[in-house]
Design a protein around this motif. Sequence first.
Motif, short mmCIF file in Angstrom:
data_model
loop_
_atom_site.label_atom_id
_atom_site.label_comp_id
_atom_site.label_asym_id
_atom_site.label_seq_id
_atom_site.Cartn_x
_atom_site.Cartn_y
_atom_site.Cartn_z
N ASP A 189 -8.42 22.02 7.37
CA ASP A 189 -9.62 23.07 6.69
C ASP A 189 -10.98 22.05 7.31
N GLY A 190 -11.14 21.61 8.52
CA GLY A 190 -12.59 20.96 8.40
C GLY A 190 -12.42 19.20 7.81
N GLU A 191 -11.25 19.04 6.97
CA GLU A 191 -12.17 18.07 5.68
C GLU A 191 -11.36 17.16 6.11
N THR A 192 -12.24 15.52 5.94
CA THR A 192 -11.35 15.34 6.35
C THR A 192 -11.47 13.87 5.09
N TYR A 193 -9.86 13.29 4.80
CA TYR A 193 -9.87 13.27 3.45
C TYR A 193 -8.90 11.35 4.16
N LYS A 194 -8.82 10.43 3.50
CA LYS A 194 -8.83 8.84 3.89
C LYS A 194 -7.86 8.60 2.71
N THR A 195 -6.20 7.81 2.52
CA THR A 195 -5.05 8.03 2.72
C THR A 195 -4.85 6.52 1.95
N THR A 196 -5.65 6.18 1.58
CA THR A 196 -6.46 4.78 0.64
C THR A 196 -5.56 4.65 -0.76
N LEU A 224 -0.46 24.26 11.54
CA LEU A 224 -0.98 24.34 10.70
C LEU A 224 -1.92 24.30 10.19
N GLY A 225 -2.98 23.96 11.70
CA GLY A 225 -4.36 23.55 11.97
C GLY A 225 -5.01 22.18 10.66
N ILE A 226 -3.50 20.99 10.88
CA ILE A 226 -3.88 19.78 10.25
C ILE A 226 -3.88 18.59 11.13
N THR A 227 -5.00 17.53 11.62
CA THR A 227 -4.49 16.71 12.41
C THR A 227 -4.52 15.33 11.64
N LEU A 228 -4.06 14.44 12.09
CA LEU A 228 -3.48 13.25 11.80
C LEU A 228 -4.45 11.67 12.96
N LYS A 229 -5.31 10.77 11.77
CA LYS A 229 -5.69 9.93 12.84
C LYS A 229 -5.61 8.94 12.62
N GLY A 230 -5.58 7.81 13.37
CA GLY A 230 -5.44 5.90 12.35
C GLY A 230 -3.46 6.07 13.15
N PRO A 231 -3.47 4.81 12.79
CA PRO A 231 -1.89 4.17 13.01
C PRO A 231 -1.19 4.52 11.48
N THR A 232 0.16 4.83 11.76
CA THR A 232 1.10 5.55 10.76
C THR A 232 2.24 4.69 10.58
N THR A 233 2.35 4.32 9.29
CA THR A 233 4.22 3.91 9.00
C THR A 233 4.16 5.03 7.67
N VAL A 234 5.75 4.05 7.61
CA VAL A 234 6.52 4.79 6.58
C VAL A 234 6.17 4.29 5.90
N GLY A 240 -3.04 14.09 1.39
CA GLY A 240 -2.81 12.46 0.84
C GLY A 240 -2.62 11.28 1.12
N GLY A 241 -2.14 12.14 2.27
CA GLY A 241 -2.26 11.28 3.29
C GLY A 241 -0.99 11.20 4.42
N ALA A 242 0.61 11.40 3.58
CA ALA A 242 1.68 10.86 4.24
C ALA A 242 2.27 12.49 5.04
N ALA A 243 2.94 12.70 5.51
CA ALA A 243 3.58 14.03 6.94
C ALA A 243 4.39 13.98 6.40
N TYR A 259 4.98 9.92 6.10
CA TYR A 259 4.10 9.33 6.20
C TYR A 259 2.78 9.18 6.24
N ASN A 260 1.95 7.70 6.04
CA ASN A 260 1.02 6.77 5.62
C ASN A 260 -0.17 6.48 6.78
N THR A 261 -0.72 7.54 7.04
CA THR A 261 -2.37 7.65 7.78
C THR A 261 -3.82 7.43 7.66
N SER A 262 -4.01 6.59 8.06
CA SER A 262 -5.68 6.43 8.03
C SER A 262 -6.19 7.52 7.59
N LYS A 263 -6.50 9.19 7.98
CA LYS A 263 -7.13 10.17 7.69
C LYS A 263 -5.96 10.81 8.02
N THR A 264 -6.23 12.11 7.50
CA THR A 264 -6.02 13.91 7.17
C THR A 264 -6.67 14.16 7.68
N ILE A 265 -7.25 15.29 8.50
CA ILE A 265 -7.53 15.92 8.73
C ILE A 265 -7.59 17.46 8.69
#
Length: 486
Positions: free
Chosen positions: A280-287, A335-345, A21-24, A272-278
Motif C-alpha cells: 500500500d505504498g509503505e515500506t517496512y523493514k524486517t530487521t 495483492l499489491g505487495i512487493t518484496l525487495k532485497g535478498p530473501t532467506t528462509v 513484518g517481513g516474511a512472505a 521468508y524474511n526479506t530486507s524490505k516489503t512494500i
Amino acid sequence: MKKILVKSILSVTVAFGLVAGGAAPGLAAKNQVAKTEGKNLYAIAFKNGLPKDYEQAIEKAGGHVVNALPEVGGIQAMSDNPAFLSNLKNLPSIEVASREVPLTLNQPSVITHLAQTAAINEQGSLWDSQWDIQRVTNNGESYKIETGGYKNEDGDTIHKAVVGVIDTGIDPEHPDLQKNLLGGMNLVPAGMDETETGDPNDLVDRNGHGTHVSGIIAANGNVKGVGSDLGIRTYRVFYSDLALTTPSIIIDGIIAAANDEVDVINMSLRLYNTSKTIMDGETYKTTADTLLWKRAIQYALKKDVTVVGGSGNESLNLDNKNEVTNYLSTLYEPLGITLKGPTTVVPAQMPGVINVSASNKWSQQELAFFSNYGNSAIDVAAPGGDLGRKYAETLDPESADTTNLILSTWPTYLGTPYTYNAGTSMAAPQVAGIAGVLKAANPDLKPSQVSAIINQTAIDYGKPGQDALFGSGEANAYRALKGIKK
C-alpha cells in the motif's frame, strides 16, 4: 528441478508469513488478509534487554504490549495509531521495530481431496504403510539401540529425551501419542480469534498439522515414530483451522521450549524474511523479526537445545536469494505487495538450525518435487513424501500415488485418527526424531555435535559428497546411533 507454483500442486507445510513484518506467506488469499485487519501487531527489539519502563513507553507511543519476550529483549505490541512506528523512533532504547501481519497458506484442493480419500480409520499396525519410518530406522533396527525411553517396573514410560514441537498443537487424547505427551504450552494471545482465551493449557490442534508432525517424531501405537518412547512437549503457536500466526508468537514458543529444557526443537514451518516489503505504498523493514529470530535461536542453542527446521515447499534454489525474492514478488503482485532485497528462509537458514529438505520414496537422485534446495542452504534431507514418479514427471493429478505420502497421526476429532501428508514439514520431524534418540543415547552431546553426527552418518544420495538437493545425504537413525560414517 522444476520451478512450480505451489498453489497449483502441493504444499502441505504450514506456510505463513508476515507481509509488512517481513516474511512472505506461501499463498495468502485476500479474505485471509481481511481477517487480520484491525489487529495491527508489531515486533519490537530493544538494544540492551527490556527497560523497566517499556510498557509505559509503548503506551506513550500509542500502543500496548501484547506479549513480553525478556529473554531476547523484545516484545509484541498492538496499536491502531498510524504514527506508532514513527513515535517509536524517538525511543533510544529501541533498536528496531516493524509491523507484523498474520497470514496463512491456503491449502490446495488436490491435497485436501487426497488426504480425505487416503485417510485411514482401521485399527491394527500400519507399519507396512510407513515406508519413511522403515527407511529412517532401517526397518526398525534403530529401535533395538534406542527408542528415546524405557519402561520402568510399573510399566510407565521414562523419557530419556524430549522433543519440543512448535506447531498447531496436538490431539491430547490420541491413543498413539498420549503416553509420550508431557504437556506443553499455548502461546497464542487471547483474542486472536473467537476461540482464543489465552489459556496456556489449551494445546488442542485446530488444524491437524501439529498432530501429524508429532506422530512422525514419537508415535507409539498403530503407527510408530522415529523415537517411539521420546517425550513430546507441544508449543501451540498457531490459531484457527487456517493455522495463522506471527513470528513473535513462534519466538515465544522457542523461548518457552528452551526454558522447559527440551533436548530438541522441531519447527515444521517457514517464513521468508526479506530486507524490505512494500505494501500500500509503505515500506517496512524486517530487521526486528530477523534480530529476534536470531536471538531466540541462540538462546535455545546456549541451553543445549538442537533446533531443526524445514526448508520450505516452493522448489526454490535458496542459494539464489534474489531469485527467491522475485518469485515471491510475482506471487504477491495480485495483492499489491512487493518484496525487495535478498530473501532467506526462517528459521531454517538461521545459524545453528538444521535445515532439512524433503526426499521421496522412489528416487535417490531427485528430491520431492516441491522441496526447496541449495548447496549452501541444505544440511540434510529426510523423507517428506510426494505423489510418485509419474506425478513428478507429468504433474497430472490422475497419476498421483498416495502411497508415496507420509502416514502419521491425525486428530481423532477431525474425522480420522491417521492420514497422509507431504512436505518439508514431514521431513523435519524425521531429523528431530533422530536428534532426540541421539540425545537419549548420549545426553552430553551439544547441538553442534548432534548436527555433525546426523550429517556425517547420512546416506549419500544425489551427487557424491555435499550437494544442493540432499546436503550431506538422507538422515538415518540407525546409522547415527551406530556412528556409521560415509
